[in-house]
Design a protein around this motif. Structure first.
Motif, PDB file in Angstrom:
ATOM      1  N   LEU A  64       0.862  -1.185   0.000  1.00 14.37           N
ATOM      2  CA  LEU A  64       0.000   0.000   0.000  1.00 14.37           C
ATOM      3  C   LEU A  64       0.894   1.228   0.000  1.00 14.37           C
ATOM      4  O   LEU A  64       2.056   1.167   0.401  1.00 14.37           O
ATOM      5  CB  LEU A  64      -0.887   0.026   1.251  1.00 14.37           C
ATOM      6  CG  LEU A  64      -1.862  -1.127   1.469  1.00 14.37           C
ATOM      7  CD1 LEU A  64      -2.607  -0.939   2.793  1.00 14.37           C
ATOM      8  CD2 LEU A  64      -2.843  -1.247   0.321  1.00 14.37           C
ATOM      9  N   TYR A  65       0.333   2.339  -0.465  1.00 12.70           N
ATOM     10  CA  TYR A  65       1.042   3.613  -0.364  1.00 12.70           C
ATOM     11  C   TYR A  65       0.023   4.706  -0.103  1.00 12.70           C
ATOM     12  O   TYR A  65      -1.163   4.550  -0.392  1.00 12.70           O
ATOM     13  CB  TYR A  65       1.868   3.913  -1.619  1.00 12.70           C
ATOM     14  CG  TYR A  65       1.058   4.117  -2.878  1.00 12.70           C
ATOM     15  CD1 TYR A  65       0.647   5.394  -3.274  1.00 12.70           C
ATOM     16  CD2 TYR A  65       0.697   3.035  -3.680  1.00 12.70           C
ATOM     17  CE1 TYR A  65      -0.092   5.576  -4.430  1.00 12.70           C
ATOM     18  CE2 TYR A  65      -0.049   3.207  -4.828  1.00 12.70           C
ATOM     19  CZ  TYR A  65      -0.438   4.488  -5.213  1.00 12.70           C
ATOM     20  OH  TYR A  65      -1.178   4.677  -6.358  1.00 12.70           O
ATOM     21  N   THR A  66       0.489   5.804   0.475  1.00 16.15           N
ATOM     22  CA  THR A  66      -0.394   6.913   0.813  1.00 16.15           C
ATOM     23  C   THR A  66      -0.053   8.122  -0.043  1.00 16.15           C
ATOM     24  O   THR A  66       1.119   8.457  -0.221  1.00 16.15           O
ATOM     25  CB  THR A  66      -0.244   7.285   2.306  1.00 16.15           C
ATOM     26  OG1 THR A  66      -0.641   6.159   3.084  1.00 16.15           O
ATOM     27  CG2 THR A  66      -1.123   8.468   2.673  1.00 16.15           C
ATOM     28  N   GLN A  67      -1.086   8.734  -0.584  1.00 13.61           N
ATOM     29  CA  GLN A  67      -0.945  10.043  -1.221  1.00 13.61           C
ATOM     30  C   GLN A  67      -1.549  11.030  -0.242  1.00 13.61           C
ATOM     31  O   GLN A  67      -2.720  10.885   0.139  1.00 13.61           O
ATOM     32  CB  GLN A  67      -1.676  10.082  -2.562  1.00 13.61           C
ATOM     33  CG  GLN A  67      -0.968   9.276  -3.626  1.00 13.61           C
ATOM     34  CD  GLN A  67      -1.634   9.423  -4.980  1.00 13.61           C
ATOM     35  OE1 GLN A  67      -2.764   9.859  -5.100  1.00 13.61           O
ATOM     36  NE2 GLN A  67      -0.914   9.035  -6.008  1.00 13.61           N
ATOM     37  N   ARG A  68      -0.771  11.993   0.159  1.00 15.54           N
ATOM     38  CA  ARG A  68      -1.102  12.847   1.295  1.00 15.54           C
ATOM     39  C   ARG A  68      -2.533  13.370   1.324  1.00 15.54           C
ATOM     40  O   ARG A  68      -3.188  13.333   2.353  1.00 15.54           O
ATOM     41  CB  ARG A  68      -0.117  14.008   1.359  1.00 15.54           C
ATOM     42  CG  ARG A  68       0.324  14.287   2.752  1.00 15.54           C
ATOM     43  CD  ARG A  68       1.433  15.258   2.818  1.00 15.54           C
ATOM     44  NE  ARG A  68       0.894  16.607   2.793  1.00 15.54           N
ATOM     45  CZ  ARG A  68       1.553  17.669   2.421  1.00 15.54           C
ATOM     46  NH1 ARG A  68       2.789  17.575   2.029  1.00 15.54           N
ATOM     47  NH2 ARG A  68       0.998  18.848   2.430  1.00 15.54           N
ATOM     48  N   THR A  69      -3.043  13.844   0.241  1.00 18.49           N
ATOM     49  CA  THR A  69      -4.386  14.421   0.274  1.00 18.49           C
ATOM     50  C   THR A  69      -5.460  13.510  -0.308  1.00 18.49           C
ATOM     51  O   THR A  69      -6.642  13.839  -0.245  1.00 18.49           O
ATOM     52  CB  THR A  69      -4.408  15.759  -0.493  1.00 18.49           C
ATOM     53  OG1 THR A  69      -3.975  15.511  -1.842  1.00 18.49           O
ATOM     54  CG2 THR A  69      -3.499  16.773   0.166  1.00 18.49           C
ATOM     55  N   SER A  70      -5.044  12.366  -0.864  1.00 22.45           N
ATOM     56  CA  SER A  70      -6.012  11.512  -1.565  1.00 22.45           C
ATOM     57  C   SER A  70      -6.356  10.219  -0.852  1.00 22.45           C
ATOM     58  O   SER A  70      -7.342   9.574  -1.177  1.00 22.45           O
ATOM     59  CB  SER A  70      -5.482  11.170  -2.961  1.00 22.45           C
ATOM     60  OG  SER A  70      -5.234  12.339  -3.691  1.00 22.45           O
ATOM     61  N   GLY A  71      -5.520   9.778   0.072  1.00 22.88           N
ATOM     62  CA  GLY A  71      -5.806   8.545   0.787  1.00 22.88           C
ATOM     63  C   GLY A  71      -4.767   7.472   0.540  1.00 22.88           C
ATOM     64  O   GLY A  71      -3.665   7.729   0.058  1.00 22.88           O
ATOM     65  N   ARG A  72      -5.151   6.270   0.846  1.00 23.29           N
ATOM     66  CA  ARG A  72      -4.259   5.110   0.760  1.00 23.29           C
ATOM     67  C   ARG A  72      -4.678   4.262  -0.436  1.00 23.29           C
ATOM     68  O   ARG A  72      -5.862   4.058  -0.681  1.00 23.29           O
ATOM     69  CB  ARG A  72      -4.375   4.316   2.058  1.00 23.29           C
ATOM     70  CG  ARG A  72      -3.347   3.262   2.232  1.00 23.29           C
ATOM     71  CD  ARG A  72      -3.457   2.640   3.623  1.00 23.29           C
ATOM     72  NE  ARG A  72      -2.564   3.316   4.539  1.00 23.29           N
ATOM     73  CZ  ARG A  72      -2.922   3.790   5.724  1.00 23.29           C
ATOM     74  NH1 ARG A  72      -4.148   3.668   6.146  1.00 23.29           N
ATOM     75  NH2 ARG A  72      -2.040   4.361   6.503  1.00 23.29           N
ATOM     76  N   PHE A  73      -3.679   3.746  -1.163  1.00 24.26           N
ATOM     77  CA  PHE A  73      -3.924   3.002  -2.394  1.00 24.26           C
ATOM     78  C   PHE A  73      -3.148   1.686  -2.397  1.00 24.26           C
ATOM     79  O   PHE A  73      -2.112   1.566  -1.753  1.00 24.26           O
ATOM     80  CB  PHE A  73      -3.472   3.825  -3.609  1.00 24.26           C
ATOM     81  CG  PHE A  73      -4.262   5.078  -3.798  1.00 24.26           C
ATOM     82  CD1 PHE A  73      -5.331   5.122  -4.680  1.00 24.26           C
ATOM     83  CD2 PHE A  73      -3.953   6.229  -3.084  1.00 24.26           C
ATOM     84  CE1 PHE A  73      -6.067   6.282  -4.847  1.00 24.26           C
ATOM     85  CE2 PHE A  73      -4.686   7.396  -3.245  1.00 24.26           C
ATOM     86  CZ  PHE A  73      -5.750   7.420  -4.131  1.00 24.26           C
ATOM     87  N   VAL A  74      -3.661   0.733  -3.190  1.00 27.28           N
ATOM     88  CA  VAL A  74      -2.972  -0.535  -3.408  1.00 27.28           C
ATOM     89  C   VAL A  74      -1.818  -0.273  -4.374  1.00 27.28           C
ATOM     90  O   VAL A  74      -1.969   0.482  -5.337  1.00 27.28           O
ATOM     91  CB  VAL A  74      -3.930  -1.589  -4.010  1.00 27.28           C
ATOM     92  CG1 VAL A  74      -3.198  -2.879  -4.342  1.00 27.28           C
ATOM     93  CG2 VAL A  74      -5.103  -1.849  -3.079  1.00 27.28           C
TER      94      VAL A  74
END
Length: 126
Positions: A64-74
C-alpha cells in the motif's frame, strides 16, 4: 473474503494477512483507493487503531502507499503482487505435500491425485 478474525493470533497480523489475500486475489486491484481506516475497521469489526497498525505494516512492505491528500492506495507494482501470489501458492503447496506424505502417500501418489483433481476441476469449468 470475509474478515474472519480469531483469538488464536494477534488481530493486526490477521488483518495484514487478510488484506494481502484480498490484494493477491484481485479483490483489491492495483492502484485502487482503499476505504478509510474507520470504514475498514467497522467492516472488520476491529478497533481503528488496530486497522491503522495493519495498514501501516502493509505500507512498510510496499503493498500500500499513501498520497497525502487523496488517501491510501494498493500498489501498482503488478510484479511484486504476482511474486507475492506465487510465494503464497508455493508455501501452501509445500504444506499440502507435507500433509499428504504424513498420511502415508508417496510423491507419485500425490502427483497422480493432483492430476485427477485438476482434470475433474477442468471438466467442471467447461
Amino acid at each position: 473474503m470475509p474478515w474472519d478474525i480469531s483469538s488464536e493470533r494477534s488481530v493486526y497480523l490477521q488483518l495484514v494477512d487478510i488484506i494481502k489475500q484480498k490484494i493477491m486475489s484481485g479483490e483489491y486491484l492495483p492502484g485502487q483507493r482503499m476505504e478509510s481506516v474507520r470504514d475498514l475497521a467497522a467492516e472488520a469489526a476491529v478497533n481503528p487503531n488496530t486497522m491503522q497498525r495493519a495498514l501501516a505494516e502493509l505500507e512498510r512492505e510496499g503493498l500500500l502507499y499513501t498520497q497525502r491528500t487523496s488517501g491510501r492506495f494498493v500498489s501498482e507494482d503488478a510484479g511484486m503482487i504476482a511474486g507475492l501470489r506465487m510465494e503464497d501458492a508455493q508455501q501452501k503447496a509445500r504444506e499440502f505435500y507435507q500433509e499428504m506424505v504424513q498420511t502415508g502417500l508417496s510423491a507419485e501418489e500425490v502427483r497422480q491425485m493432483l492430476e485427477r483433481v485438476i482434470a475433474e476441476a477442468e471438466k467442471e469449468e467447461k
